[in-house]
Write an enzyme that holds these catalytic residues in place. Sequence first.
Site, PDB file in Angstrom:
ATOM      1  CE  LYS A 109       8.476  -3.066  10.806  1.00 42.95           C
ATOM      2  NZ  LYS A 109       9.169  -2.278   9.793  1.00 42.95           N
ATOM      3  CB  VAL A 131      11.232   0.974  -1.029  1.00 39.39           C
ATOM      4  CG1 VAL A 131      12.301   0.079  -1.628  1.00 39.39           C
ATOM      5  CG2 VAL A 131      10.198   0.175  -0.250  1.00 39.39           C
ATOM      6  CE  LYS A 158       8.632  -2.216   4.604  1.00 36.10           C
ATOM      7  NZ  LYS A 158      10.032  -1.998   4.174  1.00 36.10           N
ATOM      8  N   GLY A 165       4.766  -4.283   7.039  1.00 33.16           N
ATOM      9  CA  GLY A 165       5.629  -5.454   6.998  1.00 33.16           C
ATOM     10  C   GLY A 165       7.080  -5.092   7.271  1.00 33.16           C
ATOM     11  CB  ALA A 166       9.949  -6.666   8.319  1.00 37.30           C
ATOM     12  CB  VAL A 216       7.218   7.978   4.565  1.00 38.13           C
ATOM     13  CG1 VAL A 216       6.449   9.148   3.953  1.00 38.13           C
ATOM     14  CG2 VAL A 216       8.403   8.501   5.356  1.00 38.13           C
TER      15      VAL A 216
END
Length: 202
Positions: A32, A13, A15, A100-101, A17
Amino acid sequence: MSTYFITGIGTDVGKTVAAAIVTEALEADYWKPIQAGELDHCDTKKVKHLVSNTNSKFHDNTYALQTAMSPHAAADIDGITIDIKNIRQPNTQNHLVIEGAGGLLVPINNKHTILDLIKPDYKVIVVSRHYLGSINHSLLTINLLKSKGFDISIIFSGNEHKTTEAIIAKMTKVNVIGRVNEEPYFDNNVIKEYAQEFRDKL
């Protein structure tokens, strides 16, 4: 100094960037905790490539998994179990952006999800991208975070969809930082422009 946790309403979605823009805007550190797959072209390397300030530091993943799958499954393939106690926030005197992931309820082991990585004092930024079902996914994500008492903002990603963005903003009443358009490409200059635009809303 503040810690910002970047999560999404799902995968792919925008994240990473968004994380690069927030990192550049604040000249923050980036981390991360769990990377699953694409280790040669991981999200940390992508953000580092997009950020041009000299203050940001990029901290190593706690877990770098070989397969692009949900972390719990990727860890199983690698023959390990992700232990949440091992995931410790890096020591820094700077702002910190954590990516996040996937979404909030992506499992990292048989007990914990990405949500369990978010500490009460973190500012949470939800990245929402328009697709059929994205309003539902956005409201579910934001309402779950609200139920936990988090400070929440939203970044919209992709081409403008006025009715979707308007109803999400109206129903959640969270801070809207802005929207990252469907750009032909993202490079240092594009990231800088968004960083300048978003800085006052962070």
